[in-house]
Design a protein around this motif. Structure first.
Motif, mmCIF file in Angstrom:
data_model
loop_
_atom_site.group_PDB
_atom_site.id
_atom_site.type_symbol
_atom_site.label_atom_id
_atom_site.label_comp_id
_atom_site.label_asym_id
_atom_site.label_seq_id
_atom_site.Cartn_x
_atom_site.Cartn_y
_atom_site.Cartn_z
ATOM 1 N N UNK A 199 0.833 -1.190 0.000
ATOM 2 C CA UNK A 199 0.000 0.000 0.000
ATOM 3 C C UNK A 199 0.879 1.255 0.000
ATOM 4 N N UNK A 200 0.530 2.221 -0.849
ATOM 5 C CA UNK A 200 1.186 3.528 -0.785
ATOM 6 C C UNK A 200 0.671 4.289 0.428
ATOM 7 N N UNK A 201 -0.646 4.267 0.599
ATOM 8 C CA UNK A 201 -1.293 4.870 1.757
ATOM 9 C C UNK A 201 -2.378 3.921 2.245
ATOM 10 N N UNK A 202 -2.674 3.988 3.511
ATOM 11 C CA UNK A 202 -3.724 3.167 4.101
ATOM 12 C C UNK A 202 -4.269 3.928 5.306
ATOM 13 N N UNK A 206 -8.567 0.953 8.101
ATOM 14 C CA UNK A 206 -8.219 -0.198 7.261
ATOM 15 C C UNK A 206 -7.177 -1.071 7.949
ATOM 16 N N UNK A 207 -6.224 -0.437 8.622
ATOM 17 C CA UNK A 207 -5.210 -1.202 9.368
ATOM 18 C C UNK A 207 -5.878 -2.060 10.431
ATOM 19 N N UNK A 208 -6.844 -1.472 11.142
ATOM 20 C CA UNK A 208 -7.532 -2.205 12.200
ATOM 21 C C UNK A 208 -8.455 -3.275 11.630
ATOM 22 N N UNK A 209 -9.222 -2.929 10.613
ATOM 23 C CA UNK A 209 -10.206 -3.866 10.067
ATOM 24 C C UNK A 209 -9.554 -5.059 9.380
ATOM 25 N N UNK A 210 -8.418 -4.806 8.714
ATOM 26 C CA UNK A 210 -7.753 -5.864 7.955
ATOM 27 C C UNK A 210 -6.619 -6.528 8.736
ATOM 28 N N UNK A 211 -6.429 -6.110 9.983
ATOM 29 C CA UNK A 211 -5.373 -6.701 10.834
ATOM 30 C C UNK A 211 -4.024 -6.689 10.112
ATOM 31 N N UNK A 212 -3.636 -5.516 9.628
ATOM 32 C CA UNK A 212 -2.422 -5.408 8.826
ATOM 33 C C UNK A 212 -1.138 -5.434 9.650
ATOM 34 N N UNK A 213 -1.255 -5.374 10.962
ATOM 35 C CA UNK A 213 -0.085 -5.591 11.817
ATOM 36 C C UNK A 213 0.919 -4.476 11.849
ATOM 37 N N UNK A 214 0.498 -3.242 11.558
ATOM 38 C CA UNK A 214 1.423 -2.115 11.616
ATOM 39 C C UNK A 214 1.875 -1.878 13.060
ATOM 40 N N UNK A 215 0.892 -1.726 13.933
ATOM 41 C CA UNK A 215 1.097 -1.591 15.369
ATOM 42 C C UNK A 215 -0.103 -2.230 16.051
ATOM 43 N N UNK A 222 -4.822 5.426 19.191
ATOM 44 C CA UNK A 222 -4.281 6.666 19.752
ATOM 45 C C UNK A 222 -3.751 7.575 18.646
ATOM 46 N N UNK A 223 -3.104 6.986 17.639
ATOM 47 C CA UNK A 223 -2.621 7.775 16.505
ATOM 48 C C UNK A 223 -3.793 8.383 15.736
ATOM 49 N N UNK A 224 -4.837 7.607 15.536
ATOM 50 C CA UNK A 224 -6.019 8.095 14.804
ATOM 51 C C UNK A 224 -6.686 9.247 15.544
ATOM 52 N N UNK A 225 -6.836 9.115 16.850
ATOM 53 C CA UNK A 225 -7.506 10.145 17.636
ATOM 54 C C UNK A 225 -6.750 11.469 17.621
ATOM 55 N N UNK A 254 0.385 5.731 6.860
ATOM 56 C CA UNK A 254 -0.879 5.405 7.520
ATOM 57 C C UNK A 254 -1.463 6.697 8.067
ATOM 58 N N UNK A 255 -2.618 7.055 7.573
ATOM 59 C CA UNK A 255 -3.285 8.291 7.995
ATOM 60 C C UNK A 255 -4.725 8.252 7.495
#
Length: 256
Positions: A199-202, A206-215, A222-225, A254-255
Protein backbone atom coordinates in the motif's frame (compact mmCIF):
# COMPACT_ATOMS: atom_id res chain seq x y z
CA UNK A 1 32.23 14.62 38.93
CA UNK A 2 34.01 14.43 35.55
CA UNK A 3 31.97 15.56 32.60
CA UNK A 4 30.70 12.76 30.39
CA UNK A 5 29.64 13.07 26.72
CA UNK A 6 25.96 13.00 27.71
CA UNK A 7 26.54 15.88 30.17
CA UNK A 8 28.27 18.22 27.74
CA UNK A 9 26.32 21.10 26.20
CA UNK A 10 24.71 20.38 22.84
CA UNK A 11 26.73 23.22 21.25
CA UNK A 12 29.83 21.02 21.54
CA UNK A 13 28.29 18.40 19.24
CA UNK A 14 29.29 18.06 15.63
CA UNK A 15 27.64 20.67 13.40
CA UNK A 16 24.29 19.91 11.79
CA UNK A 17 24.39 19.92 8.00
CA UNK A 18 21.15 21.21 6.52
CA UNK A 19 21.73 20.09 2.93
CA UNK A 20 18.03 19.54 2.21
CA UNK A 21 14.75 20.69 3.68
CA UNK A 22 13.33 17.65 5.52
CA UNK A 23 9.64 16.80 5.26
CA UNK A 24 9.27 16.76 9.04
CA UNK A 25 10.98 18.77 11.75
CA UNK A 26 10.42 16.40 14.68
CA UNK A 27 9.79 12.66 14.45
CA UNK A 28 9.48 9.54 16.55
CA UNK A 29 11.43 6.47 15.38
CA UNK A 30 10.00 3.19 16.65
CA UNK A 31 12.01 0.02 16.15
CA UNK A 32 11.71 -3.44 17.62
CA UNK A 33 14.28 -4.98 19.91
CA UNK A 34 14.72 -7.73 17.33
CA UNK A 35 16.10 -5.11 14.94
CA UNK A 36 19.19 -4.84 17.16
CA UNK A 37 20.11 -8.52 17.15
CA UNK A 38 21.12 -8.78 13.49
CA UNK A 39 21.39 -12.38 12.33
CA UNK A 40 21.68 -13.62 15.90
CA UNK A 41 18.74 -15.27 17.55
CA UNK A 42 19.07 -13.31 20.76
CA UNK A 43 20.66 -10.26 22.37
CA UNK A 44 22.52 -7.31 20.86
CA UNK A 45 24.64 -7.35 17.71
CA UNK A 46 26.99 -4.34 18.03
CA UNK A 47 27.57 -3.87 14.26
CA UNK A 48 23.79 -3.76 13.73
CA UNK A 49 23.33 -1.26 16.57
CA UNK A 50 26.07 0.87 15.01
CA UNK A 51 24.44 0.69 11.56
CA UNK A 52 21.09 1.88 12.92
CA UNK A 53 22.83 4.62 14.90
CA UNK A 54 24.42 5.86 11.65
CA UNK A 55 20.96 6.02 10.08
CA UNK A 56 19.71 8.08 13.02
CA UNK A 57 22.74 10.38 12.84
CA UNK A 58 22.20 10.97 9.13
CA UNK A 59 18.68 12.23 9.85
CA UNK A 60 19.80 14.28 12.83
CA UNK A 61 22.36 15.91 10.52
CA UNK A 62 19.46 17.18 8.40
CA UNK A 63 18.37 19.21 11.41
CA UNK A 64 15.49 16.88 12.30
CA UNK A 65 14.69 16.48 15.99
CA UNK A 66 14.52 12.76 16.77
CA UNK A 67 13.12 10.75 19.63
CA UNK A 68 13.11 6.97 19.73
CA UNK A 69 11.41 4.02 21.35
CA UNK A 70 13.09 0.60 21.10
CA UNK A 71 11.36 -2.65 22.01
CA UNK A 72 12.92 -5.31 24.20
CA UNK A 73 12.00 -8.53 22.41
CA UNK A 74 15.63 -9.38 21.64
CA UNK A 75 16.20 -9.81 25.39
CA UNK A 76 12.83 -10.54 26.97
CA UNK A 77 9.23 -10.29 25.81
CA UNK A 78 6.67 -9.98 28.58
CA UNK A 79 3.83 -11.60 26.66
CA UNK A 80 5.90 -14.70 25.92
CA UNK A 81 7.00 -14.91 29.54
CA UNK A 82 3.36 -14.74 30.59
CA UNK A 83 2.45 -17.48 28.14
CA UNK A 84 5.07 -19.72 29.78
CA UNK A 85 3.43 -19.38 33.19
CA UNK A 86 5.04 -16.22 34.55
CA UNK A 87 2.75 -13.69 36.20
CA UNK A 88 1.89 -11.12 33.49
CA UNK A 89 2.69 -7.95 35.43
CA UNK A 90 6.11 -9.25 36.48
CA UNK A 91 6.84 -10.41 32.93
CA UNK A 92 5.92 -7.02 31.51
CA UNK A 93 8.18 -5.20 33.97
CA UNK A 94 11.04 -7.49 32.95
CA UNK A 95 10.34 -6.56 29.34
CA UNK A 96 10.48 -2.88 30.26
CA UNK A 97 13.92 -3.37 31.80
CA UNK A 98 15.05 -5.00 28.55
CA UNK A 99 14.11 -1.83 26.66
CA UNK A 100 16.37 0.18 29.00
CA UNK A 101 19.30 -2.06 28.10
CA UNK A 102 18.62 -1.54 24.39
CA UNK A 103 18.28 2.21 24.87
CA UNK A 104 21.63 2.41 26.65
CA UNK A 105 23.27 0.41 23.85
CA UNK A 106 21.88 2.80 21.25
CA UNK A 107 22.93 5.81 23.32
CA UNK A 108 26.48 4.48 23.48
CA UNK A 109 26.59 3.96 19.71
CA UNK A 110 25.20 7.42 18.95
CA UNK A 111 27.51 9.24 21.36
CA UNK A 112 30.52 7.43 19.88
CA UNK A 113 29.53 9.23 16.65
CA UNK A 114 29.29 12.62 18.35
CA UNK A 115 25.49 12.66 18.64
CA UNK A 116 24.41 13.81 22.09
CA UNK A 117 21.73 11.53 23.44
CA UNK A 118 19.49 11.21 26.48
CA UNK A 119 17.87 8.02 27.72
CA UNK A 120 14.67 8.82 29.60
CA UNK A 121 12.98 6.02 31.52
CA UNK A 122 9.35 5.75 32.60
CA UNK A 123 10.65 3.68 35.54
CA UNK A 124 13.00 5.82 37.67
CA UNK A 125 16.58 4.54 37.75
CA UNK A 126 18.67 7.64 38.32
CA UNK A 127 22.01 5.86 38.19
CA UNK A 128 21.74 5.12 34.47
CA UNK A 129 19.14 7.45 32.90
CA UNK A 130 16.81 10.37 33.49
CA UNK A 131 13.25 10.07 34.78
CA UNK A 132 10.50 11.07 32.38
CA UNK A 133 9.63 14.76 32.68
CA UNK A 134 7.86 16.00 29.58
CA UNK A 135 9.16 19.56 29.54
CA UNK A 136 12.74 18.40 30.08
CA UNK A 137 12.43 15.89 27.24
CA UNK A 138 11.09 18.60 24.92
CA UNK A 139 14.01 20.84 25.85
CA UNK A 140 16.49 18.08 24.95
CA UNK A 141 14.87 17.81 21.52
CA UNK A 142 15.04 21.57 21.03
CA UNK A 143 18.79 21.34 21.73
CA UNK A 144 19.04 18.73 18.93
CA UNK A 145 19.78 15.86 21.29
CA UNK A 146 18.39 12.47 20.37
CA UNK A 147 15.97 11.36 23.08
CA UNK A 148 15.41 7.63 23.66
CA UNK A 149 12.35 6.78 25.73
CA UNK A 150 12.77 3.54 27.65
CA UNK A 151 10.64 1.31 29.89
CA UNK A 152 7.52 1.76 27.80
CA UNK A 153 4.79 3.74 29.52
CA UNK A 154 5.93 2.42 32.90
CA UNK A 155 2.79 0.30 33.12
CA UNK A 156 2.19 -3.38 32.38
CA UNK A 157 -0.23 -4.45 29.64
CA UNK A 158 0.94 -1.67 27.29
CA UNK A 159 3.27 -2.37 24.39
CA UNK A 160 6.19 -0.25 23.21
CA UNK A 161 4.08 0.59 20.12
CA UNK A 162 1.59 2.30 22.42
CA UNK A 163 4.44 3.93 24.35
CA UNK A 164 5.91 5.31 21.11
CA UNK A 165 2.56 6.74 20.04
CA UNK A 166 1.97 8.26 23.47
CA UNK A 167 5.41 9.88 23.62
CA UNK A 168 5.14 11.08 20.01
CA UNK A 169 1.98 12.95 20.90
CA UNK A 170 3.43 14.33 24.13
CA UNK A 171 6.51 15.56 22.26
CA UNK A 172 4.34 17.02 19.49
CA UNK A 173 6.09 14.97 16.84
CA UNK A 174 4.90 15.40 13.27
CA UNK A 175 5.04 11.68 12.42
CA UNK A 176 5.94 8.24 13.75
CA UNK A 177 8.47 6.30 11.68
CA UNK A 178 8.05 2.54 12.17
CA UNK A 179 11.20 0.73 11.03
CA UNK A 180 10.53 -2.85 9.89
CA UNK A 181 12.04 -5.62 7.78
CA UNK A 182 9.95 -4.64 4.72
CA UNK A 183 9.47 -1.38 2.84
CA UNK A 184 5.89 -0.70 3.84
CA UNK A 185 2.53 -2.25 4.65
CA UNK A 186 1.42 -5.23 2.56
CA UNK A 187 -1.88 -7.05 2.29
CA UNK A 188 -0.01 -10.27 3.15
CA UNK A 189 3.51 -11.32 4.06
CA UNK A 190 5.72 -10.37 1.08
CA UNK A 191 8.37 -12.87 2.17
CA UNK A 192 5.89 -15.71 1.79
CA UNK A 193 3.71 -14.45 -1.05
CA UNK A 194 5.17 -13.18 -4.32
CA UNK A 195 1.87 -11.50 -5.22
CA UNK A 196 1.70 -9.45 -2.01
CA UNK A 197 0.50 -5.90 -2.63
CA UNK A 198 2.17 -2.93 -0.98
CA UNK A 199 0.00 0.00 0.00
CA UNK A 200 1.19 3.53 -0.78
CA UNK A 201 -1.29 4.87 1.76
CA UNK A 202 -3.72 3.17 4.10
CA UNK A 203 -6.15 4.51 6.69
CA UNK A 204 -6.10 3.75 10.40
CA UNK A 205 -9.48 2.03 10.08
CA UNK A 206 -8.22 -0.20 7.26
CA UNK A 207 -5.21 -1.20 9.37
CA UNK A 208 -7.53 -2.20 12.20
CA UNK A 209 -10.21 -3.87 10.07
CA UNK A 210 -7.75 -5.86 7.95
CA UNK A 211 -5.37 -6.70 10.83
CA UNK A 212 -2.42 -5.41 8.83
CA UNK A 213 -0.09 -5.59 11.82
CA UNK A 214 1.42 -2.12 11.62
CA UNK A 215 1.10 -1.59 15.37
CA UNK A 216 -1.20 -2.93 18.04
CA UNK A 217 -4.79 -1.70 18.12
CA UNK A 218 -4.28 0.66 21.07
CA UNK A 219 -1.41 2.43 19.32
CA UNK A 220 -3.35 2.76 16.06
CA UNK A 221 -6.41 4.11 17.88
CA UNK A 222 -4.28 6.67 19.75
CA UNK A 223 -2.62 7.78 16.50
CA UNK A 224 -6.02 8.10 14.80
CA UNK A 225 -7.51 10.14 17.64
CA UNK A 226 -4.61 12.61 17.43
CA UNK A 227 -4.18 12.59 13.64
CA UNK A 228 -0.61 11.30 13.95
CA UNK A 229 0.65 9.83 10.64
CA UNK A 230 2.66 6.60 10.75
CA UNK A 231 5.38 6.03 8.16
CA UNK A 232 6.24 2.34 7.72
CA UNK A 233 9.59 1.73 6.01
CA UNK A 234 12.47 -0.71 5.81
CA UNK A 235 15.14 -0.19 8.43
CA UNK A 236 17.37 -2.62 6.51
CA UNK A 237 17.65 -0.34 3.47
CA UNK A 238 20.78 1.84 3.86
CA UNK A 239 19.83 5.51 3.80
CA UNK A 240 16.13 4.70 3.80
CA UNK A 241 15.29 6.75 6.89
CA UNK A 242 17.11 9.84 5.61
CA UNK A 243 15.75 9.31 2.10
CA UNK A 244 12.15 9.51 3.24
CA UNK A 245 12.82 12.70 5.20
CA UNK A 246 14.40 14.10 2.03
CA UNK A 247 11.27 13.28 0.00
CA UNK A 248 12.46 10.03 -1.56
CA UNK A 249 12.32 6.32 -0.82
CA UNK A 250 9.66 3.64 -0.57
CA UNK A 251 7.23 3.50 2.33
CA UNK A 252 3.59 3.32 3.35
CA UNK A 253 1.85 6.23 5.00
CA UNK A 254 -0.88 5.41 7.52
CA UNK A 255 -3.28 8.29 7.99
CA UNK A 256 -6.89 9.31 7.41
Amino acid sequence: MPETPSDMPADDARPIERTVDPLYGRVMLKISGEALMGDQGFGLHPPTVERIAREVKSVRDLGVEICMVIGGGNIFRGLQGSAQGMERTTADYMGMLATVMNALAMQSALESMGVFTRVISAIPMDQVCEPYIRRRAVRHLEKKRVVIFAAGTGNPYFTTDTAATLRANEMKCEAIFKGTKVDGVYDKDPKKHADAKRYETVTYDEVLAQHLGVMDASAIALARENDMPIIVFSLDEPGGFRGILAGEGTYTRVAD
